[in-house]
Write a protein that holds these residues in place. Structure first.
Motif, PDB file in Angstrom:
ATOM      1  N   HIS A 115       0.841  -1.194   0.000  1.00 33.21           N
ATOM      2  CA  HIS A 115       0.000   0.000   0.000  1.00 33.21           C
ATOM      3  C   HIS A 115       0.881   1.250   0.000  1.00 33.21           C
ATOM      4  N   PRO A 116       0.360   2.384  -0.521  1.00 40.51           N
ATOM      5  CA  PRO A 116       1.187   3.585  -0.642  1.00 40.51           C
ATOM      6  C   PRO A 116       1.523   4.241   0.705  1.00 40.51           C
ATOM      7  N   VAL A 117       2.635   4.974   0.697  1.00 40.28           N
ATOM      8  CA  VAL A 117       3.028   5.824   1.820  1.00 40.28           C
ATOM      9  C   VAL A 117       2.627   7.253   1.472  1.00 40.28           C
ATOM     10  N   VAL A 118       1.983   7.940   2.404  1.00 46.73           N
ATOM     11  CA  VAL A 118       1.706   9.359   2.177  1.00 46.73           C
ATOM     12  C   VAL A 118       2.900  10.154   2.691  1.00 46.73           C
ATOM     13  N   TYR A 119       3.520  10.891   1.793  1.00 49.77           N
ATOM     14  CA  TYR A 119       4.671  11.726   2.170  1.00 49.77           C
ATOM     15  C   TYR A 119       4.340  13.186   1.888  1.00 49.77           C
ATOM     16  N   GLY A 120       4.947  14.072   2.714  1.00 56.28           N
ATOM     17  CA  GLY A 120       4.840  15.504   2.478  1.00 56.28           C
ATOM     18  C   GLY A 120       5.894  16.180   3.336  1.00 56.28           C
ATOM     19  N   GLU A 121       6.321  17.398   2.978  1.00 57.26           N
ATOM     20  CA  GLU A 121       7.370  18.033   3.786  1.00 57.26           C
ATOM     21  C   GLU A 121       7.139  19.548   3.844  1.00 57.26           C
ATOM     22  N   TRP A 122       7.521  20.113   4.970  1.00 62.73           N
ATOM     23  CA  TRP A 122       7.585  21.577   5.099  1.00 62.73           C
ATOM     24  C   TRP A 122       8.914  21.865   5.769  1.00 62.73           C
ATOM     25  N   LEU A 123       9.858  22.404   4.988  1.00 62.63           N
ATOM     26  CA  LEU A 123      11.234  22.505   5.471  1.00 62.63           C
ATOM     27  C   LEU A 123      11.694  23.953   5.583  1.00 62.63           C
ATOM     28  N   GLY A 124      10.726  24.855   5.821  1.00 65.84           N
ATOM     29  CA  GLY A 124      11.066  26.275   5.835  1.00 65.84           C
ATOM     30  C   GLY A 124      11.464  26.839   7.181  1.00 65.84           C
ATOM     31  N   ALA A 125      11.675  25.988   8.198  1.00 62.02           N
ATOM     32  CA  ALA A 125      11.968  26.507   9.537  1.00 62.02           C
ATOM     33  C   ALA A 125      13.414  26.961   9.683  1.00 62.02           C
ATOM     34  N   GLY A 126      14.269  26.518   8.771  1.00 57.92           N
ATOM     35  CA  GLY A 126      15.676  26.912   8.845  1.00 57.92           C
ATOM     36  C   GLY A 126      16.558  25.770   9.307  1.00 57.92           C
ATOM     37  N   ASP A 127      17.850  25.871   8.888  1.00 57.13           N
ATOM     38  CA  ASP A 127      18.792  24.792   9.191  1.00 57.13           C
ATOM     39  C   ASP A 127      19.081  24.653  10.676  1.00 57.13           C
ATOM     40  N   ASP A 128      18.876  25.702  11.425  1.00 55.94           N
ATOM     41  CA  ASP A 128      19.155  25.634  12.860  1.00 55.94           C
ATOM     42  C   ASP A 128      18.023  24.945  13.630  1.00 55.94           C
ATOM     43  N   LYS A 129      16.936  24.672  12.945  1.00 55.82           N
ATOM     44  CA  LYS A 129      15.803  24.004  13.614  1.00 55.82           C
ATOM     45  C   LYS A 129      15.850  22.501  13.314  1.00 55.82           C
ATOM     46  N   PRO A 130      15.412  21.693  14.267  1.00 51.22           N
ATOM     47  CA  PRO A 130      15.411  20.245  14.013  1.00 51.22           C
ATOM     48  C   PRO A 130      14.381  19.873  12.937  1.00 51.22           C
ATOM     49  N   THR A 131      14.658  18.745  12.284  1.00 54.82           N
ATOM     50  CA  THR A 131      13.695  18.191  11.333  1.00 54.82           C
ATOM     51  C   THR A 131      13.027  16.979  11.987  1.00 54.82           C
ATOM     52  N   VAL A 132      11.689  17.023  12.029  1.00 51.83           N
ATOM     53  CA  VAL A 132      10.944  15.924  12.658  1.00 51.83           C
ATOM     54  C   VAL A 132      10.267  15.101  11.561  1.00 51.83           C
ATOM     55  N   LEU A 133      10.488  13.798  11.602  1.00 49.99           N
ATOM     56  CA  LEU A 133       9.779  12.887  10.709  1.00 49.99           C
ATOM     57  C   LEU A 133       8.564  12.367  11.500  1.00 49.99           C
ATOM     58  N   VAL A 134       7.370  12.709  11.028  1.00 50.97           N
ATOM     59  CA  VAL A 134       6.157  12.359  11.784  1.00 50.97           C
ATOM     60  C   VAL A 134       5.524  11.116  11.174  1.00 50.97           C
ATOM     61  N   TYR A 135       5.374  10.088  11.996  1.00 47.99           N
ATOM     62  CA  TYR A 135       4.798   8.832  11.535  1.00 47.99           C
ATOM     63  C   TYR A 135       3.416   8.601  12.128  1.00 47.99           C
ATOM     64  N   ALA A 136       2.492   8.168  11.284  1.00 50.70           N
ATOM     65  CA  ALA A 136       1.210   7.627  11.760  1.00 50.70           C
ATOM     66  C   ALA A 136       0.768   6.642  10.683  1.00 50.70           C
TER      67      ALA A 136
END
Lengths: 468, 468
Positions: free
Chosen positions: A70-91
């Protein structure tokens, strides 16, 4: 400054409760049962529904990415800046099968609100995990124009089927999925007691088939001379445990890791509270299991082996005097830290093979398997979660070992090597049973909690740059 | 003189094969499944159909007599004279359930003729027993104007349900049923080898229910702390037999009678022939059972205990990770001479009770029970049967112990106290399975055999007045 942003987003969420509830019901109406091939198109439809909502909210590259299953739903919002952590949200947006259908008070895919509970398959497991995050993002984007951290979402469509195709998918998309923290939005909390999950068990699903005569036989003509496959299935199941519930598959416990002193102490503290809670939920006259372990150890730190279904011969009204042609059972084993699923699967299959006889044909299969996983117990992410709950629910979470499994966690841990924590929103019951429901109040509180969490995570991380 | 009468009746039967087949198909189309309350009206309809045919043939007092369960079809023709024996003819017009329906090549109640086989539920078990007798009577009445012996028919409607209401019925109608011989037209023969049944096994049907949690539980949250009812059912079933298939219910074998030398010799003689025949029919790789008994002893002279069906939890496609709320199984035991069904039922229920535990609720039931029975092995009736087969099939019957049960035989034997013999017409297969069929040639031969039998019985009895 952060507090004002949080308040604005929360206010937006409160003002849009009705719209959000309507959207949630729309998603619940899609019968995305991942184990049933008949629902394949519904699973796809659910994925596309979610991807479209992500785009609308402002995420980039939102789409339903095909996997071998079955497909994975992916999407990203990466505008917080390099100094901010990147969170991968799973559900996960797929749901359990619905049978026994006749035990549902309402059709499982027609959400019904009653006494403050929203009933439908998937309400707590785990469409709330998908939807609550979406609406937290939407509320923040609408009020703040941006998210406080970088976010990638990974919504799975085959969790209830044991995630058979997620490992190759994650390997293929490793770069796209790179992140500082994996946030698992599956599982839930108790009413009035939020939970912060510190471990999950792994799982192996298997099935055993015993084939006897070419067809059902007359039990008078053939009784006494034909080996009954139902008897053999019973013999195998009965041999899985000793009288106290210890699993008898040779070598099953070999690699079980001891829990550390802090975890042991937390389990001891939680023992009586959880026992009372689980007694009420299960409706059993008494609990069961190897007496040398405490209730919490048996429920979370020891492996299990349970028959999930068993079938043979005539099951209708009245009697039918046959020797059934075949018998089978489904089984799932919950694994704990350090048990290798491949090793346990091999031991299970060897155990099944040991029942070989010349009067019946016996075959065991393993359909899916996953590792147990150890999650964060301290640091900025855990602190952000604990603060969010404290502010929104008025109570800090219990640091809690979970008996259930989120198969993908162990795999993520091994493939991506990033720290993991969980933030589950589902307060309700009957996740794998008829009449699944979520308390509507807690559904709304979940959105507030998520909003707080993403702001607090940026803040905590800014204060402690050495870890997550 | 007798030979001419026989020839005339047989010729009539041959001339009317097409009409008779049409009538048989009409009866087969009535789904008289006695175990299923949904088919109650169909069972009644079948009874009335048969009673009407009996009247048309010339029987008196033909009617469907209500019992506390399904009706008995009764009819009598008593014009042969006081010097002639009175035969009570038994068959049953009810049939087994049809599931698994998807394994039938044709709908079970739409008879299909293919390669000389007539397929439909009830063809051999036991609507042929009803219908072949009817058409033998019709052929004789049409050509001879009278029957050679006095006849009463008793066609039962709940044999496949264990005849729960026949004992009070027979007690109530004892006078009406008085006769010199009970002829059981149930069961069949092998192709090219007629059988004369000398014993049948008794039967007990029971069910065991194990109740655990109030509803299905998540096997992750509750695995390790809740006792799984499927495990307990397996434990009970596994304990029913030892590794060689000896039944472990305490005292089960206490009253098993030894067979006499003549029967033992017949079994020894038949052992290899029957083994080859049963191997082909069953399609099992190897036979099974306590090694201290021969094949024929295990199949006919030893009691059995078989699970007929077993159910728990999820049985659909794929997996569902639950601890099932309940589990149950159906069981039937075949009894042999001298085993008291009440005593065995009590021992079975005590055995089930011995699995009592405080984590689950266990309940056993016994739904029906009947004695084994010993039938005639010599005398005029046996000789009439053997001669009829010899003339019509060209072969004298095997004197054969039967593994199956005709519950009513033991009851008739105890209540009416009359000698019993059997004359079965069903040559075919799958009596309790999908695709039940009768060989059409043997269906017609059955009518010829019955015609011969009734004439020969009058003749043999005239030559030997001291017994039947």
């Amino acid at each position: 400054m952060t507090q004002e942003q949080i308040s604005a987003a929360v206010e937006h969420a409160h003002d849009h409760q009705e719209t959000y509830l309507t959207g949630f019901q729309e998603l619940l109406r899609i019968p995305s049962v991942s184990t049933d091939p008949a629902h394949r198109a519904d699973v796809q439809r659910a994925a596309e529904w979610i991807a479209a909502d992500l785009s609308r909210i402002g995420f980039k590259n939102s789409r339903a990415i095909p996997s071998s299953g079955h497909p994975v739903v992916y999407g990203e919002w990466l505008g917080a800046g390099d100094d901010k952590p990147t969170v991968l949200v799973y559900a996960h947006y797929d749901v359990q099968p619905v049978d026994p259908l006749d035990l549902w008070d309402n059709p499982p895919f027609e959400p019904v609100l009653k006494d403050g509970r929203l009933y439908a398959r998937g309400t707590i497991d785990d469409k709330c995990g998908v939807f609550v995050n979406l609406k937290a993002f939407e509320s923040i984007m609408q009020t703040d124009g941006r998210l406080p951290v970088n976010v990638k979402v990974f919504f799975e469509g085959e969790e209830e089927n044991g995630s058979p195709n997620m490992e190759p998918f994650v390997i293929e998309y490793k770069e796209m999925l790179a992140a500082d923290l994996l946030l698992i939005s599956d599982g839930g909390s108790l009413p009035d007691q939020p939970l912060n999950i510190t471990s999950v068990r792994g799982i192996i699903d298997g099935e055993v088939f015993v084939k006897g005569p070419a067809r059902d036989l007359h039990s008078g003509s053939f009784g006494g001379i034909v080996h009954n496959p139902a008897h053999k299935v019973a013999e195998i199941i009965a041999a899985l445990h000793d009288a106290d519930g210890r699993i008898q598959i040779p070598g099953f416990y070999d690699d079980v890791a001891a829990v550390d002193a802090a975890e042991q102490q937390r389990m001891d503290e939680q023992n009586e509270q959880m026992k009372a809670y689980m007694k009420e939920r299960s409706g059993v006259p008494a609990f069961w299991g190897p007496p040398e372990y405490s209730f919490m150890e048996r429920a979370t730190a020891q492996p299990t082996c349970d028959v999930n279904g068993m079938t043979s011969g005539y099951q209708g009204q009245g009697s039918k005097t046959i020797i059934p042609s075949e018998a089978s059972f489904k089984v799932s084993m919950r694994l704990v830290a350090n048990q290798n699923p491949d090793d346990i699967a091999a031991k299970f299959l060897r155990f099944i093979d040991s029942f070989h006889c010349d009067t019946l044909d016996i075959r065991g299969t393993v359909d899916s398997k996953s590792w147990a996983a150890q999650l964060l117990t301290q640091g900025p992410a855990v602190e952000a979660i604990n603060r969010a709950f404290e502010v929104v629910w008025g109570k800090r979470p219990l640091m809690y070992r979970q008996g259930g499994s989120v198969p993908i966690i162990g795999m993520f841990q091994r493939e991506l090597g990033i720290p993991i924590t969980t933030l589950g929103y589902g307060v309700g019951d009957n996740g794998h049973a008829p009449n699944e429901y979520i308390f509507l109040d807690y559904f709304y509180l979940g959105i507030d909690t998520a909003i707080h969490f993403y702001y607090y995570l940026a803040e905590e991380k800014a204060n402690n740059r050495s870890t997550i």
